[in-house]
Design a protein around this motif. Structure first.
Motif, PDB file in Angstrom:
ATOM      1  N   LYS A 291       0.808  -1.060  -0.144  1.00 16.37           N
ATOM      2  CA  LYS A 291       0.293   0.241   0.204  1.00 16.37           C
ATOM      3  C   LYS A 291       0.726   1.683   0.190  1.00 16.37           C
ATOM      4  O   LYS A 291       0.342   2.433  -0.625  1.00 16.37           O
ATOM      5  CB  LYS A 291      -0.761  -0.161   1.186  1.00 16.37           C
ATOM      6  N   LYS A 292       1.816   1.035   0.744  1.00 17.46           N
ATOM      7  CA  LYS A 292       2.830   2.674   0.270  1.00 17.46           C
ATOM      8  C   LYS A 292       3.880   2.752  -0.800  1.00 17.46           C
ATOM      9  O   LYS A 292       3.456   3.749  -1.333  1.00 17.46           O
ATOM     10  CB  LYS A 292       4.436   2.335   1.752  1.00 17.46           C
ATOM     11  N   SER A 293       3.876   2.034  -1.337  1.00 17.09           N
ATOM     12  CA  SER A 293       4.291   1.921  -2.049  1.00 17.09           C
ATOM     13  C   SER A 293       3.544   2.130  -3.775  1.00 17.09           C
ATOM     14  O   SER A 293       4.646   2.007  -4.509  1.00 17.09           O
ATOM     15  CB  SER A 293       5.702   0.492  -2.429  1.00 17.09           C
ATOM     16  N   ALA A 294       2.433   1.836  -3.699  1.00 17.58           N
ATOM     17  CA  ALA A 294       1.615   2.646  -4.736  1.00 17.58           C
ATOM     18  C   ALA A 294       1.635   3.998  -5.255  1.00 17.58           C
ATOM     19  O   ALA A 294       2.080   3.725  -6.707  1.00 17.58           O
ATOM     20  CB  ALA A 294       0.239   1.979  -4.368  1.00 17.58           C
ATOM     21  N   MET A 295       1.450   4.858  -4.247  1.00 16.22           N
ATOM     22  CA  MET A 295       1.338   5.946  -5.279  1.00 16.22           C
ATOM     23  C   MET A 295       2.700   6.637  -5.392  1.00 16.22           C
ATOM     24  O   MET A 295       2.757   7.545  -5.725  1.00 16.22           O
ATOM     25  CB  MET A 295       0.386   7.143  -4.156  1.00 16.22           C
ATOM     26  N   PRO A 296       3.622   6.485  -4.982  1.00  9.98           N
ATOM     27  CA  PRO A 296       5.064   7.411  -4.254  1.00  9.98           C
ATOM     28  C   PRO A 296       5.369   7.444  -5.883  1.00  9.98           C
ATOM     29  O   PRO A 296       6.478   8.225  -6.010  1.00  9.98           O
ATOM     30  CB  PRO A 296       5.754   7.396  -3.474  1.00  9.98           C
ATOM     31  N   LEU A 297       5.496   6.639  -6.886  1.00  9.21           N
ATOM     32  CA  LEU A 297       6.150   6.213  -7.636  1.00  9.21           C
ATOM     33  C   LEU A 297       5.898   7.424  -9.057  1.00  9.21           C
ATOM     34  O   LEU A 297       6.810   8.306  -9.458  1.00  9.21           O
ATOM     35  CB  LEU A 297       5.835   4.945  -8.482  1.00  9.21           C
TER      36      LEU A 297
ATOM     37  N   ILE B 233       8.062  11.129  -9.245  1.00  8.91           N
ATOM     38  CA  ILE B 233       8.513  12.009 -10.770  1.00  8.91           C
ATOM     39  C   ILE B 233       7.961  13.210 -10.579  1.00  8.91           C
ATOM     40  O   ILE B 233       8.473  14.335 -11.852  1.00  8.91           O
ATOM     41  CB  ILE B 233       7.454  11.379 -12.035  1.00  8.91           C
ATOM     42  N   ALA B 234       6.701  13.820 -10.388  1.00 11.41           N
ATOM     43  CA  ALA B 234       6.059  14.898 -10.734  1.00 11.41           C
ATOM     44  C   ALA B 234       6.749  15.317  -9.820  1.00 11.41           C
ATOM     45  O   ALA B 234       7.143  17.079 -10.940  1.00 11.41           O
ATOM     46  CB  ALA B 234       4.436  14.500 -10.193  1.00 11.41           C
ATOM     47  N   ALA B 235       7.102  15.691  -8.547  1.00  9.38           N
ATOM     48  CA  ALA B 235       8.197  16.545  -7.669  1.00  9.38           C
ATOM     49  C   ALA B 235       9.236  16.511  -8.415  1.00  9.38           C
ATOM     50  O   ALA B 235       9.701  17.633  -8.263  1.00  9.38           O
ATOM     51  CB  ALA B 235       8.442  15.901  -6.626  1.00  9.38           C
ATOM     52  N   SER B 236       9.941  15.604  -9.351  1.00  8.56           N
ATOM     53  CA  SER B 236      11.296  15.687  -9.695  1.00  8.56           C
ATOM     54  C   SER B 236      11.300  16.733 -10.941  1.00  8.56           C
ATOM     55  O   SER B 236      12.021  17.963 -11.394  1.00  8.56           O
ATOM     56  CB  SER B 236      11.611  14.594 -10.828  1.00  8.56           C
ATOM     57  N   LEU B 237       9.823  16.557 -11.674  1.00  6.31           N
ATOM     58  CA  LEU B 237       9.932  17.322 -13.012  1.00  6.31           C
ATOM     59  C   LEU B 237       9.137  18.855 -12.371  1.00  6.31           C
ATOM     60  O   LEU B 237      10.117  19.983 -12.988  1.00  6.31           O
ATOM     61  CB  LEU B 237       8.589  16.674 -13.652  1.00  6.31           C
ATOM     62  N   ILE B 238       8.853  19.234 -11.395  1.00  5.68           N
ATOM     63  CA  ILE B 238       8.513  20.456 -10.566  1.00  5.68           C
ATOM     64  C   ILE B 238      10.231  21.235 -10.269  1.00  5.68           C
ATOM     65  O   ILE B 238      10.053  22.235 -10.643  1.00  5.68           O
ATOM     66  CB  ILE B 238       7.714  20.374  -9.652  1.00  5.68           C
ATOM     67  N   LEU B 239      10.972  20.171  -9.719  1.00  2.86           N
ATOM     68  CA  LEU B 239      12.202  20.978  -9.147  1.00  2.86           C
ATOM     69  C   LEU B 239      12.990  21.138 -10.736  1.00  2.86           C
ATOM     70  O   LEU B 239      13.540  22.144 -10.057  1.00  2.86           O
ATOM     71  CB  LEU B 239      12.599  19.603  -8.252  1.00  2.86           C
ATOM     72  N   ILE B 240      12.761  20.662 -11.357  1.00  7.98           N
ATOM     73  CA  ILE B 240      13.868  20.497 -12.929  1.00  7.98           C
ATOM     74  C   ILE B 240      13.903  22.041 -13.217  1.00  7.98           C
ATOM     75  O   ILE B 240      14.305  22.751 -13.211  1.00  7.98           O
ATOM     76  CB  ILE B 240      13.722  19.367 -13.080  1.00  7.98           C
TER      77      ILE B 240
END
Length: 176
Positions: A41-47, A51-58
């Motif tokens: 259950k913990k690993s379902a959504m963070p993927l 990715i979205a957080a990395s794109l925003i940071l870049i």
């Protein structure tokens, strides 16, 4: 099995339900299965969230870097430190001499206005050269022209102060 069949089975085996407990192996398997479900259950959504957080940071870092580099003006000292020192020296001398001229402005505003026109024209030329420096393919030539302009401004102010001193001396001599 129908509802009656289940009820009869429970009634017949009621004592077994009350006194018998599941084995330790069964509890271990149930506990391990629950732990696996929690991990899944913990690993379902963070993927996708990662990715979205990395794109925003870049995108943010790229924007900040581009914005900062775009707004930095090129200075004379960036191209030639010797000319940068000369620019500072001339600029400070020019400011001192302009202050001296302003003292004279009260006594003779017409002459001061004419002097100011000459200085304003040279100052406008200097500002134009400053703009050209940002995009010029031959920045050293523009830097030399900027320093030469400052030298001219200083010479003009010195000549103006000299004229003022001569006028003042003439007035003093003619008053006696």
């Amino acid at each position: 099995m129908s509802n009656r069949g289940i009820e009869e089975y429970i009634k017949e085996h009621k004592k077994e339900f009350d006194f018998k407990t599941p084995s330790d192996q069964l509890w271990g398997r149930i506990d391990a299965a629950l732990d696996k479900e929690k991990i899944k259950k913990k690993s379902a959504m963070p993927l996708w969230l990662g990715i979205a957080a990395s794109l925003i940071l870049i995108m943010t870092v790229t924007f900040i870097y581009t914005y900062r580099n775009h707004n930095q003006e090129l200075e004379i000292a960036d191209i030639n430190p010797v000319y940068g020192k000369k620019e500072l020296k001339f600029a400070s001398l020019i400011e001192e001499k302009k202050d001296s001229l302003q003292v004279y402005a009260k006594k003779n505003p017409v002459l001061y206005a004419r002097f100011s026109e000459d200085l304003n024209k040279l100052d406008q030329d200097y500002e134009q050269l400053k703009k050209e420096l940002q995009n010029s393919p031959n920045q050293k030539v523009v830097v030399k022209a900027m320093v030469k302009n400052l030298e001219l401004q200083l010479q003009v102010i010195n000549q103006q102060l000299s004229i003022i001193n001569e006028v003042n001396q003439y007035k003093e001599e003619n008053q006696i």
